[in-house]
Design a protein around this motif. Structure first.
Motif, PDB file in Angstrom:
ATOM      1  N   ARG A   1       2.275  -1.248  -5.049  1.00 38.24           N
ATOM      2  CA  ARG A   1       1.230  -0.329  -3.733  1.00 38.24           C
ATOM      3  C   ARG A   1       1.346   1.122  -4.272  1.00 38.24           C
ATOM      4  O   ARG A   1       0.183   1.593  -4.065  1.00 38.24           O
TER       5      ARG A   1
ATOM      6  N   CYS B   1      -8.114   2.003   1.360  1.00 35.29           N
ATOM      7  CA  CYS B   1      -9.397   1.308   1.276  1.00 35.29           C
ATOM      8  C   CYS B   1     -10.422   2.992   2.791  1.00 35.29           C
ATOM      9  O   CYS B   1      -9.961   2.907   3.654  1.00 35.29           O
TER      10      CYS B   1
ATOM     11  N   THR C   1      -3.500   0.983   3.288  1.00 34.27           N
ATOM     12  CA  THR C   1      -4.445   0.935   2.380  1.00 34.27           C
ATOM     13  C   THR C   1      -5.014   1.789   2.123  1.00 34.27           C
ATOM     14  O   THR C   1      -5.405   2.787   2.950  1.00 34.27           O
TER      15      THR C   1
ATOM     16  N   MET D   1      -1.493   3.934  -5.369  1.00 34.11           N
ATOM     17  CA  MET D   1      -2.057   5.021  -4.657  1.00 34.11           C
ATOM     18  C   MET D   1      -1.250   6.457  -5.079  1.00 34.11           C
ATOM     19  O   MET D   1      -1.854   7.637  -4.431  1.00 34.11           O
TER      20      MET D   1
ATOM     21  N   ILE E   1      -0.400  -2.840   6.474  1.00 36.75           N
ATOM     22  CA  ILE E   1       0.030  -2.962   5.337  1.00 36.75           C
ATOM     23  C   ILE E   1      -0.433  -1.839   4.776  1.00 36.75           C
ATOM     24  O   ILE E   1      -2.304  -1.250   5.114  1.00 36.75           O
TER      25      ILE E   1
ATOM     26  N   CYS F   1     -12.359   3.914  -2.724  1.00 35.54           N
ATOM     27  CA  CYS F   1     -10.636   4.287  -2.979  1.00 35.54           C
ATOM     28  C   CYS F   1     -10.596   4.117  -3.719  1.00 35.54           C
ATOM     29  O   CYS F   1      -8.945   4.593  -3.568  1.00 35.54           O
TER      30      CYS F   1
ATOM     31  N   GLU G   1      -7.105  -5.211  -8.142  1.00 36.22           N
ATOM     32  CA  GLU G   1      -6.360  -4.582  -7.249  1.00 36.22           C
ATOM     33  C   GLU G   1      -6.762  -4.739  -5.673  1.00 36.22           C
ATOM     34  O   GLU G   1      -6.006  -5.193  -4.646  1.00 36.22           O
ATOM     35  N   ILE G   2      -8.190  -4.974  -4.940  1.00 38.22           N
ATOM     36  CA  ILE G   2      -8.942  -4.233  -3.748  1.00 38.22           C
ATOM     37  C   ILE G   2      -8.082  -6.304  -3.168  1.00 38.22           C
ATOM     38  O   ILE G   2      -6.962  -6.122  -2.333  1.00 38.22           O
TER      39      ILE G   2
ATOM     40  N   TRP H   1      -4.463  -7.097  -2.984  1.00 36.87           N
ATOM     41  CA  TRP H   1      -3.151  -6.464  -2.256  1.00 36.87           C
ATOM     42  C   TRP H   1      -2.361  -6.176  -1.749  1.00 36.87           C
ATOM     43  O   TRP H   1      -1.287  -5.574  -1.735  1.00 36.87           O
ATOM     44  N   SER H   2      -2.378  -7.345  -0.321  1.00 34.91           N
ATOM     45  CA  SER H   2      -1.777  -8.298   0.420  1.00 34.91           C
ATOM     46  C   SER H   2      -0.752  -8.020  -0.511  1.00 34.91           C
ATOM     47  O   SER H   2       0.292  -8.922   0.351  1.00 34.91           O
TER      48      SER H   2
ATOM     49  N   ARG I   1      -9.906   2.244  -6.769  1.00 34.85           N
ATOM     50  CA  ARG I   1      -8.608   1.139  -6.654  1.00 34.85           C
ATOM     51  C   ARG I   1      -9.656  -0.054  -7.629  1.00 34.85           C
ATOM     52  O   ARG I   1     -11.412   0.015  -7.881  1.00 34.85           O
TER      53      ARG I   1
END
Length: 68
Positions: free
Chosen positions: A46, A12, A10, A50, A8, A28, A34-35, A38-39, A30
């Motif tokens: 996403r 990060c 990210t 971004m 995924i 990041c 959101e963190i 995220w998954s 976020r």
């Protein structure tokens, strides 16, 4: 043969410090929500987050960010 799922994407950077004024991560950009979720976000969700990250960076006091 089974292949592992694709990674995924990210933003990060492993700098996990949340700025209290903006409620954004200084690494990041976020939110904590959101963190943490995220998954579970779709690829489209996403991508939307971004796309917002450059504008979010401007909401953070520059003195809190390390030189890039």
């Amino acid at each position: 043969m089974t292949h592992p799922p694709p990674a995924i994407a990210t933003p990060c950077t492993k700098v996990c410090i949340v700025d209290g004024a903006s409620n954004l991560c200084l690494g990041c950009f976020r939110t904590l929500g959101e963190i943490g979720g995220w998954s579970t976000l779709s690829d489209e969700q996403r991508a939307a987050v971004m796309a917002e990250l450059p504008q979010r960076r401007a909401r953070i006091d520059p003195t809190l960010l390390s030189p890039s």
